[in-house]
Design an enzyme around this catalytic site. Sequence first.
Site, mmCIF file in Angstrom:
data_model
loop_
_atom_site.group_PDB
_atom_site.id
_atom_site.type_symbol
_atom_site.label_atom_id
_atom_site.label_comp_id
_atom_site.label_asym_id
_atom_site.label_seq_id
_atom_site.Cartn_x
_atom_site.Cartn_y
_atom_site.Cartn_z
ATOM 1 N N SER A 641 0.804 -1.220 0.000
ATOM 2 C CA SER A 641 0.000 0.000 0.000
ATOM 3 C C SER A 641 0.838 1.271 0.000
ATOM 4 O O SER A 641 0.292 2.364 -0.185
ATOM 5 C CB SER A 641 -0.945 0.008 1.204
ATOM 6 N N LYS A 684 -6.321 4.941 7.914
ATOM 7 C CA LYS A 684 -5.178 5.736 7.464
ATOM 8 C C LYS A 684 -5.529 7.216 7.407
ATOM 9 O O LYS A 684 -4.732 8.075 7.822
ATOM 10 C CB LYS A 684 -4.722 5.238 6.089
#
Length: 789
Positions: A641, A684
């Site tokens: 990611s 996040k």
Amino acid sequence: MRKVGWKDIDLKIALPEDVKSTECIGELEEFIGQERAIRALETGLHIDAKGYNVFVSGTTNTGRRTFVSRYLKKKVEGTKTPGDWIYVYNFDDPRSPNSISLEAGTGKIFQKEMNDFVEIAINSIGESFQSEDYQQKVTSLQNEQSEKRSNMLKELVEKAKEKDYTVQINQTGVATIPIWNGKPLTQEVYEALPEDYQKQITKKGEEVRELVNSYLLKLSKMEKDFGEKYKELNRKVASFAVEGHIREMKDRFSESKEVVEFIESMKKDLLDNLGVFFSQEIDSKAFFGKRYAVNLFVDNSGIEGKPVVEVTNANYSSLFGRIEYVAKMGMLDTDHTMIRPGAIHSSNGGYLVLDAKNVLSEPYVWQTLKQVLFSGLEGIENLEHKIGLLSTVSLKPEPIPLDIKIVMIGEPWIYSMLSTLDTDFKKLFKVKAEFDWEMTIQNDTVDKLCGLMCNIVKANSLRPLEREGIIEVIKRAIFLSGSRKKVSTQFGALEQILLESSAVAEVSGHEMTQADDVSTAWEEMHKRVSLYQDKIKEMFQNSTLMVQTEGELVGEINGLTVIQTEDLSFGIPVKITAKVGPGNSGIVDIQKESELSGHIHNKASLTIQGYMSSKYAQQFPLSLNGSISFEQVYSAVEGDSASVAETVAFLSAVAEVPIKQSIAVTGSINQSGRVQPVGGVQYKIQGFYDLCKIKGFNGQQGVIVPEANSDNVILNDEIIGAVKEGRFNVWTIETVDEAIEILTGMKPGRIGKNGQYSSGSFNRLVVDRLKKFYEIASRTNKRAGKNVD
């Protein structure tokens, strides 16, 4: 590339207008979100063949056990109740008690009948033996016996006298004495007689002893005949005393051949053991009461339909039964009345629900369960005997045939492990019912969730939820799913939210649970397990962890990672740096070289190199020495990611173009530069928002996420408010070039007909710098006699 507006991320829950609270909602009767599992369970339970047991696979809190319990209880409504099972004394082999099946409820009746029979029989027989008629018959037998014995002894004495001998019979034995001149012959007289007389006396003595022996045999036979007549008298008296009760019991239980056979065997045994009634040392009621007692092993008189037994602690004895012992005279003893059932017996004819992890963790349970299911019989043997730890004599009860369906509930990893390591597993559990952890939001989803909340509120006597409270709970269910188009089916977590929200409402003095109560409960649930997260926030506040949220830097970017603990997932920003210079070493991943990366991260590093080569090395080879590092990260890095962030950081270092530190980025790339979706987006975004909150907002901060993750941008009201006010931003991208434009403010540039990127573009700067590296490397290699082409 697009900037996400607050309306795009604000969750709009459309409740029916008439829903003012959970009090206005009807209870939900169906189980929602698990149609696949329901069909699989129905198939497994419908097929009546060996091996069609069901393994229910799913994560915790998805309501697996609740669903299975409710489904099975509904399924058995109106079904026939299986029969009872009893254990009785085995008159041929007392160490192997016999099992008998009876109609449901008959076992308890038969047990009582047998208890009553023993009481009646003992009293009746005892009274018969005390009766005057019996005593007269016994006396008559005894007199007859005494007379016969007396006549036989007289006959013996007369015959002995004919041979000049007398016979004396007493307690110590029989004595034969010669007669001389009408008197017993003494030793002195005998020795004084001529030898011929002595021989005659000795010969007659031998004849008399033979005669005595023959009469003793007759006496013995006569005594035996007397004993048989005495026993036969007792049997007739006892049989007459109990015959009516025996016949009545046989008629009452005539439908069971095994019971009738047991009653007949019991009658014979009773008549064979009448001596107990005349013993001073044996209590006849205790003796026969234990011997003829019925062990009501499985009693189904109190249930309707097939049994459903749920076991969460399946140790060996609780599942397969046991044989108990009692200490007698320093030894362990047992009998058929001390056989105890296990859950597998109680559920016979129905369904047994087991926890897979518990079954596998208890010694010998899984192995024994397989043996039972393969054989279709369940014999009872204590674990200590099974594994040879105890050598005492034990019972071996007759096995009971099993007609049972096992539903085992476990995590997906347990199913995978058993499928891989145990070849017997899929022979016995042919059906897998998979529980989903989420469900797609459809037209009736909100209505069903409302009904589910109503069920939970009523089942736990909670404060009703008002309308806004219902909406807030549904938002939490969406957040837990991680997608705006889905809701979590972790209904255990949903129940916890409702329980704690109601508690908050009670403390706050609210008659109904409000939206603020739900939010407070959610925050408190998070706060209880957020110590690690708070410690990291403290490190950001103290600048121990160095991540900037303003300014611009070359070759440095804010990446985003997710930390997962046992109870919590949360995002934290991390600084990623890249350095580059001319050379031939290529791009070095410092995490990989330090053995601090996983396989997926290593693959992402190679993907970045593939992307660089395909995009920037079409006219000359890459000639550089580069490195990428996750700063202040000392544990293993896994996942792809951060590959967008790594790529942009490296290109920034090559082009010498600074990156905005006010923006963090997450996303995975392929070799074509397309941005792929990643996990944990909501965590996040929250993580970088919290950092900006600590450092101070400047209106330029925000997060870049893949466009494919648009549905995963699920934010709380605080962040949505910040986006609405322009204090925080969210962008979505589809390519690396779009990320470059947002992070650098420069146009990435496109390749023209001449094969060159447009002048002044970011990519043109990258190519120009790489070309310089190539020229430097070429000159260096030429001097060293090497060819870089």
